[in-house]
Design a protein around this motif. Structure first.
Motif, PDB file in Angstrom:
ATOM      1  N   LEU A  62     -89.952  83.751  31.987  1.00  0.00           N
ATOM      2  CA  LEU A  62     -89.127  85.040  31.685  1.00  0.00           C
ATOM      3  C   LEU A  62     -87.638  84.841  32.038  1.00  0.00           C
ATOM      4  O   LEU A  62     -86.656  85.819  31.535  1.00  0.00           O
ATOM      5  CB  LEU A  62     -89.629  86.206  33.031  1.00  0.00           C
ATOM      6  N   TYR A  63     -87.319  84.006  33.066  1.00  0.00           N
ATOM      7  CA  TYR A  63     -85.957  83.665  33.415  1.00  0.00           C
ATOM      8  C   TYR A  63     -85.248  83.010  32.058  1.00  0.00           C
ATOM      9  O   TYR A  63     -84.186  83.333  31.711  1.00  0.00           O
ATOM     10  CB  TYR A  63     -85.700  82.551  34.315  1.00  0.00           C
ATOM     11  N   GLY A  64     -85.891  82.231  31.545  1.00  0.00           N
ATOM     12  CA  GLY A  64     -85.613  81.530  30.168  1.00  0.00           C
ATOM     13  C   GLY A  64     -85.375  82.751  29.051  1.00  0.00           C
ATOM     14  O   GLY A  64     -84.307  82.499  28.185  1.00  0.00           O
ATOM     15  N   TRP A  65     -86.180  83.439  28.920  1.00  0.00           N
ATOM     16  CA  TRP A  65     -86.115  84.471  28.120  1.00  0.00           C
ATOM     17  C   TRP A  65     -84.646  85.496  28.268  1.00  0.00           C
ATOM     18  O   TRP A  65     -83.947  85.622  27.366  1.00  0.00           O
ATOM     19  CB  TRP A  65     -87.418  85.413  28.244  1.00  0.00           C
ATOM     20  N   LEU A  66     -84.568  85.825  29.414  1.00  0.00           N
ATOM     21  CA  LEU A  66     -83.398  86.610  29.977  1.00  0.00           C
ATOM     22  C   LEU A  66     -82.279  85.859  29.654  1.00  0.00           C
ATOM     23  O   LEU A  66     -81.311  86.302  29.066  1.00  0.00           O
ATOM     24  CB  LEU A  66     -83.619  87.167  31.373  1.00  0.00           C
ATOM     25  N   SER A  67     -82.148  84.538  29.909  1.00  0.00           N
ATOM     26  CA  SER A  67     -80.822  83.818  29.937  1.00  0.00           C
ATOM     27  C   SER A  67     -80.752  83.467  28.693  1.00  0.00           C
ATOM     28  O   SER A  67     -79.511  83.630  28.059  1.00  0.00           O
ATOM     29  CB  SER A  67     -81.064  82.588  30.744  1.00  0.00           C
ATOM     30  N   PHE A  68     -81.626  83.439  27.707  1.00  0.00           N
ATOM     31  CA  PHE A  68     -81.502  83.323  26.396  1.00  0.00           C
ATOM     32  C   PHE A  68     -80.764  84.648  25.640  1.00  0.00           C
ATOM     33  O   PHE A  68     -79.810  84.499  24.918  1.00  0.00           O
ATOM     34  CB  PHE A  68     -82.635  82.888  25.602  1.00  0.00           C
ATOM     35  N   VAL A  69     -81.397  85.691  25.857  1.00  0.00           N
ATOM     36  CA  VAL A  69     -80.724  87.027  25.632  1.00  0.00           C
ATOM     37  C   VAL A  69     -79.274  87.181  25.684  1.00  0.00           C
ATOM     38  O   VAL A  69     -78.579  87.646  25.042  1.00  0.00           O
ATOM     39  CB  VAL A  69     -81.545  88.015  25.968  1.00  0.00           C
ATOM     40  N   VAL A  70     -79.046  87.019  27.196  1.00  0.00           N
ATOM     41  CA  VAL A  70     -77.538  87.113  27.644  1.00  0.00           C
ATOM     42  C   VAL A  70     -76.863  85.989  27.171  1.00  0.00           C
ATOM     43  O   VAL A  70     -75.785  86.536  26.478  1.00  0.00           O
ATOM     44  CB  VAL A  70     -77.524  86.947  29.286  1.00  0.00           C
ATOM     45  N   LEU A  71     -77.053  84.876  26.910  1.00  0.00           N
ATOM     46  CA  LEU A  71     -76.337  83.882  26.498  1.00  0.00           C
ATOM     47  C   LEU A  71     -75.931  83.923  25.034  1.00  0.00           C
ATOM     48  O   LEU A  71     -74.979  83.342  24.352  1.00  0.00           O
ATOM     49  CB  LEU A  71     -76.747  82.294  27.083  1.00  0.00           C
ATOM     50  N   SER A  72     -76.996  84.295  24.456  1.00  0.00           N
ATOM     51  CA  SER A  72     -77.035  84.476  22.679  1.00  0.00           C
ATOM     52  C   SER A  72     -75.864  85.603  22.434  1.00  0.00           C
ATOM     53  O   SER A  72     -75.376  85.515  21.354  1.00  0.00           O
ATOM     54  CB  SER A  72     -78.281  85.136  22.243  1.00  0.00           C
ATOM     55  N   LEU A  73     -75.456  86.140  23.492  1.00  0.00           N
ATOM     56  CA  LEU A  73     -74.171  87.210  23.112  1.00  0.00           C
ATOM     57  C   LEU A  73     -72.891  86.311  22.684  1.00  0.00           C
ATOM     58  O   LEU A  73     -72.016  86.776  22.237  1.00  0.00           O
ATOM     59  CB  LEU A  73     -73.907  88.128  24.105  1.00  0.00           C
ATOM     60  N   TRP A  74     -72.814  85.220  23.114  1.00  0.00           N
ATOM     61  CA  TRP A  74     -71.660  84.242  23.008  1.00  0.00           C
ATOM     62  C   TRP A  74     -72.042  82.909  22.462  1.00  0.00           C
ATOM     63  O   TRP A  74     -71.147  82.162  21.933  1.00  0.00           O
ATOM     64  CB  TRP A  74     -70.924  83.945  24.433  1.00  0.00           C
ATOM     65  N   ILE A  75     -73.175  82.612  22.093  1.00  0.00           N
ATOM     66  CA  ILE A  75     -73.537  81.331  21.563  1.00  0.00           C
ATOM     67  C   ILE A  75     -74.363  81.513  20.407  1.00  0.00           C
ATOM     68  O   ILE A  75     -75.236  82.426  19.950  1.00  0.00           O
ATOM     69  CB  ILE A  75     -74.763  80.593  22.412  1.00  0.00           C
ATOM     70  N   GLU A  76     -73.989  80.992  19.021  1.00  0.00           N
ATOM     71  CA  GLU A  76     -74.392  80.726  17.942  1.00  0.00           C
ATOM     72  C   GLU A  76     -75.870  80.234  17.771  1.00  0.00           C
ATOM     73  O   GLU A  76     -76.055  79.414  18.493  1.00  0.00           O
ATOM     74  CB  GLU A  76     -73.596  80.170  16.644  1.00  0.00           C
ATOM     75  N   PRO A  77     -76.633  80.681  16.919  1.00  0.00           N
ATOM     76  CA  PRO A  77     -78.151  80.334  16.851  1.00  0.00           C
ATOM     77  C   PRO A  77     -78.087  78.675  16.857  1.00  0.00           C
ATOM     78  O   PRO A  77     -78.805  77.984  17.424  1.00  0.00           O
ATOM     79  CB  PRO A  77     -78.911  80.945  15.650  1.00  0.00           C
ATOM     80  N   THR A  78     -77.237  78.320  15.754  1.00  0.00           N
ATOM     81  CA  THR A  78     -77.200  76.588  15.428  1.00  0.00           C
ATOM     82  C   THR A  78     -77.017  75.918  16.943  1.00  0.00           C
ATOM     83  O   THR A  78     -77.416  74.789  17.125  1.00  0.00           O
ATOM     84  CB  THR A  78     -76.411  76.457  14.413  1.00  0.00           C
ATOM     85  N   THR A  79     -76.092  76.407  17.549  1.00  0.00           N
ATOM     86  CA  THR A  79     -75.426  75.805  18.856  1.00  0.00           C
ATOM     87  C   THR A  79     -76.799  75.570  19.835  1.00  0.00           C
ATOM     88  O   THR A  79     -76.586  74.791  20.613  1.00  0.00           O
ATOM     89  CB  THR A  79     -74.356  76.713  19.366  1.00  0.00           C
ATOM     90  N   TRP A  80     -77.741  76.539  19.767  1.00  0.00           N
ATOM     91  CA  TRP A  80     -78.843  76.368  20.658  1.00  0.00           C
ATOM     92  C   TRP A  80     -79.575  75.228  20.518  1.00  0.00           C
ATOM     93  O   TRP A  80     -80.084  74.782  21.651  1.00  0.00           O
ATOM     94  CB  TRP A  80     -79.788  77.627  20.506  1.00  0.00           C
ATOM     95  N   LEU A  81     -79.798  74.822  19.229  1.00  0.00           N
ATOM     96  CA  LEU A  81     -80.239  73.587  19.285  1.00  0.00           C
ATOM     97  C   LEU A  81     -79.705  72.215  20.102  1.00  0.00           C
ATOM     98  O   LEU A  81     -80.285  71.316  20.507  1.00  0.00           O
ATOM     99  CB  LEU A  81     -80.584  72.937  17.561  1.00  0.00           C
TER     100      LEU A  81
END
Length: 188
Positions: A60-79
């Motif tokens: 759940l923490y991973g989910w929340l942090s992904f949603v919040v950080l995705s406001l600034w991080i591009e999908p390809t940067t996630w890799l």
């Protein structure tokens, strides 16, 4: 002159070990988590301290942090972040496992976080219900450990980096199975 011995200094409740000694930490505390950066990472920045279902809370923490950080991080940067997070997780889990005296303690949830970030990266774009379905499938595969997850979970656990790889790798397999379900679902 007093002949009584000097008063003993107050004892620190922390455990000090000599080289080669080990201790088994059955339930880590915030103090243990903050004692070393590897502990903080491996315990999912506190999410692994949950007394109930730490793996689920870590996801759940991973989910929340992904949603919040995705406001600034591009999908390809996630890799790149996931790749770096996996490597950092090897170090953090190896160190934390050594300090806890347990190869894969349930409170070490960095593996769930990294693996669920991987799932969310590949199922995006999807809405809240799609993410929730990904969460449920991922937790099912992580808990049930279908073949070959159970095999790797048994054989790769142990001390050092090899053991840490086992900690991280079985959750990557759970992520793969989750993504396989989504691929099959989207193909219909």
């Amino acid at each position: 002159m007093s002949t009584s011995p000097p008063a003993a200094a107050p004892r620190d409740p922390a455990i000090t070990l000599e080289a080669g000694q080990t201790v088994k930490v059955t339930r880590p505390t915030a103090r243990f988590m903050l004692a070393h950066p590897a502990h903080l990472i491996a315990l999912g920045f506190g999410s692994g301290l949950s007394p109930v279902s730490p793996g689920t809370v870590g996801t759940l923490y991973g989910w929340l942090s992904f949603v919040v950080l995705s406001l600034w991080i591009e999908p390809t940067t996630w890799l790149w972040i996931i790749g770096a997070g996996f490597l950092i997780g090897l170090w953090a889990c190896a160190r934390t496992a050594r300090d806890m005296g347990v190869h894969d303690h349930g409170s070490m949830v960095w593996d769930e976080i990294i693996a669920f970030w991987l799932v969310l990266t590949f199922v995006t774009p999807t809405g809240l219900w799609g993410q929730f379905a990904a969460f449920l499938w991922f937790r099912l595969f992580d808990i049930a450990k279908p073949a070959p997850i159970a095999y790797y979970d048994r054989t790769l656990k142990g001390p050092g980096l090899r053991g840490a790889f086992g900690v991280m790798f079985d959750d990557i397999f759970a992520a793969f199975y989750t993504l396989l379900v989504f691929a099959l679902w989207r193909s219909f």
